[in-house]
Write a protein that holds these residues in place. Structure first.
Motif, PDB file in Angstrom:
ATOM      1  N   ALA A  58       0.966  14.818  -3.610  1.00 42.08           N
ATOM      2  CA  ALA A  58       0.741  13.815  -2.570  1.00 42.08           C
ATOM      3  C   ALA A  58       2.050  13.275  -2.002  1.00 42.08           C
ATOM      4  CB  ALA A  58      -0.090  12.669  -3.129  1.00 42.08           C
ATOM      5  N   GLY A  59       3.179  13.692  -2.581  1.00 44.10           N
ATOM      6  CA  GLY A  59       4.480  13.235  -2.097  1.00 44.10           C
ATOM      7  C   GLY A  59       4.782  11.786  -2.451  1.00 44.10           C
ATOM      8  N   LEU A  60       4.173  11.273  -3.529  1.00 43.71           N
ATOM      9  CA  LEU A  60       4.390   9.879  -3.928  1.00 43.71           C
ATOM     10  C   LEU A  60       5.651   9.750  -4.763  1.00 43.71           C
ATOM     11  CD1 LEU A  60       0.788   8.712  -4.867  1.00 43.71           C
ATOM     12  CD2 LEU A  60       1.964   8.554  -2.677  1.00 43.71           C
TER      13      LEU A  60
ATOM     14  N   GLY B 112      -0.898   7.136   4.310  1.00 47.76           N
ATOM     15  CA  GLY B 112      -1.341   8.519   4.166  1.00 47.76           C
ATOM     16  C   GLY B 112      -2.377   8.642   3.059  1.00 47.76           C
ATOM     17  N   VAL B 113      -3.348   9.518   3.262  1.00 45.38           N
ATOM     18  CA  VAL B 113      -4.414   9.711   2.285  1.00 45.38           C
ATOM     19  C   VAL B 113      -4.601  11.201   2.034  1.00 45.38           C
ATOM     20  CG1 VAL B 113      -6.881   9.415   1.834  1.00 45.38           C
ATOM     21  CG2 VAL B 113      -5.610   7.606   3.001  1.00 45.38           C
TER      22      VAL B 113
ATOM     23  N   ARG C 156      -9.851   6.903  -7.421  1.00 48.23           N
ATOM     24  CA  ARG C 156      -8.731   6.801  -6.483  1.00 48.23           C
ATOM     25  C   ARG C 156      -7.428   6.507  -7.220  1.00 48.23           C
ATOM     26  NH1 ARG C 156     -10.866   2.842  -3.691  1.00 48.23           N
ATOM     27  NH2 ARG C 156      -9.611   1.131  -4.482  1.00 48.23           N
ATOM     28  N   LEU C 157      -6.348   7.061  -6.694  1.00 46.95           N
ATOM     29  CA  LEU C 157      -4.996   6.709  -7.119  1.00 46.95           C
ATOM     30  C   LEU C 157      -4.309   6.070  -5.921  1.00 46.95           C
ATOM     31  CD1 LEU C 157      -3.947   9.979  -9.004  1.00 46.95           C
ATOM     32  CD2 LEU C 157      -4.737   7.836 -10.031  1.00 46.95           C
TER      33      LEU C 157
ATOM     34  N   LEU D 187     -11.450  12.904  -5.713  1.00 44.82           N
ATOM     35  CA  LEU D 187     -10.327  11.988  -5.909  1.00 44.82           C
ATOM     36  C   LEU D 187      -9.644  11.752  -4.577  1.00 44.82           C
ATOM     37  CD1 LEU D 187      -8.373  10.481  -7.885  1.00 44.82           C
ATOM     38  CD2 LEU D 187      -7.066  12.623  -7.987  1.00 44.82           C
ATOM     39  N   THR D 188      -9.313  10.498  -4.339  1.00 48.33           N
ATOM     40  CA  THR D 188      -8.528  10.129  -3.162  1.00 48.33           C
ATOM     41  C   THR D 188      -7.201   9.573  -3.653  1.00 48.33           C
ATOM     42  OG1 THR D 188     -10.544   9.597  -1.941  1.00 48.33           O
ATOM     43  CG2 THR D 188      -8.486   8.716  -1.075  1.00 48.33           C
ATOM     44  N   ILE D 189      -6.124  10.045  -3.049  1.00 38.90           N
ATOM     45  CA  ILE D 189      -4.793   9.554  -3.387  1.00 38.90           C
ATOM     46  C   ILE D 189      -4.250   8.887  -2.131  1.00 38.90           C
ATOM     47  CG2 ILE D 189      -2.495  10.151  -4.226  1.00 38.90           C
ATOM     48  CD1 ILE D 189      -3.756  12.713  -5.410  1.00 38.90           C
ATOM     49  N   GLU D 190      -3.959   7.581  -2.252  1.00 33.90           N
ATOM     50  CA  GLU D 190      -3.507   6.804  -1.107  1.00 33.90           C
ATOM     51  C   GLU D 190      -2.037   6.470  -1.256  1.00 33.90           C
ATOM     52  OE1 GLU D 190      -6.021   3.387  -0.666  1.00 33.90           O
ATOM     53  OE2 GLU D 190      -7.832   4.604  -0.513  1.00 33.90           O
ATOM     54  N   ALA D 191      -1.260   6.886  -0.256  1.00 35.82           N
ATOM     55  CA  ALA D 191       0.156   6.551  -0.227  1.00 35.82           C
ATOM     56  C   ALA D 191       0.305   5.156   0.364  1.00 35.82           C
ATOM     57  CB  ALA D 191       0.926   7.564   0.614  1.00 35.82           C
TER      58      ALA D 191
END
Length: 153
Positions: A74-76, A32-33, A149-150, A24-28
């Motif tokens: 992820a700090g989102l 930031g990833v 991905r998120l 899983l990839t979390i993209e801010a």
């Protein structure tokens, strides 16, 4: 000498496949990833929920990480996150859903890892059986499967 050289060349060619691929990839939104391998994902606090879905028969037990925990990790802080599938289908999930309900990013169904053939590797699961108000199309469309991905938007 020749076999030793061929061994090292073969090993170098295989090296990229030996590295753990991100599950899983979390993209801010700020660029930031955060990429998580399966091992890192399963090291996060795991939760279980049992529910029916429109796409499965009967109750099933799902295990994974709460969406709110992933967003916090992820700090989102965005009001919505987009879940993107392997086929690029995407759905917006309001942060409010993740804060109000135990929305799960499931990696297992009934104790077995989700695979691409059965809606994996990750599937957004809403607790439809515990919260009947969620059992409607607007929430069903947010239950993205084959999540890769998120994205914060």
């Amino acid at each position: 000498m020749r076999t030793r050289h061929a061994f090292w060349i073969g090993l170098l060619l295989l090296a990229p496949s030996l590295r753990a691929e991100p599950l899983l990839t979390i993209e801010a939104g700020t660029g930031g990833v955060l990429s998580l391998t399966r091992e890192q994902f399963t090291a996060l606090p795991q939760h279980r929920l049992s529910t029916k879905t429109p796409w499965t028969e009967g109750m099933h037990a799902y295990q994974g990480v709460l969406l709110r925990d992933l967003l916090n990790q992820a700090g989102l802080k965005t009001p919505e996150v987009w879940a993107v599938a392997l086929n690029d289908y995407a759905a917006s999930i309001p942060r409010e859903d993740a804060d109000r309900y135990p929305v799960l990013v499931a990696a297992e169904q009934d104790g077995a890892a989700l695979t691409v053939r059965n809606k994996g590797p990750l599937w957004i699961i809403y607790p439809l059986s515990d919260f009947p108000e969620l059992d409607q199309e607007r929430y069903h469309s947010r239950m993205v499967w084959q999540v890769k991905r998120l994205e914060a938007r």
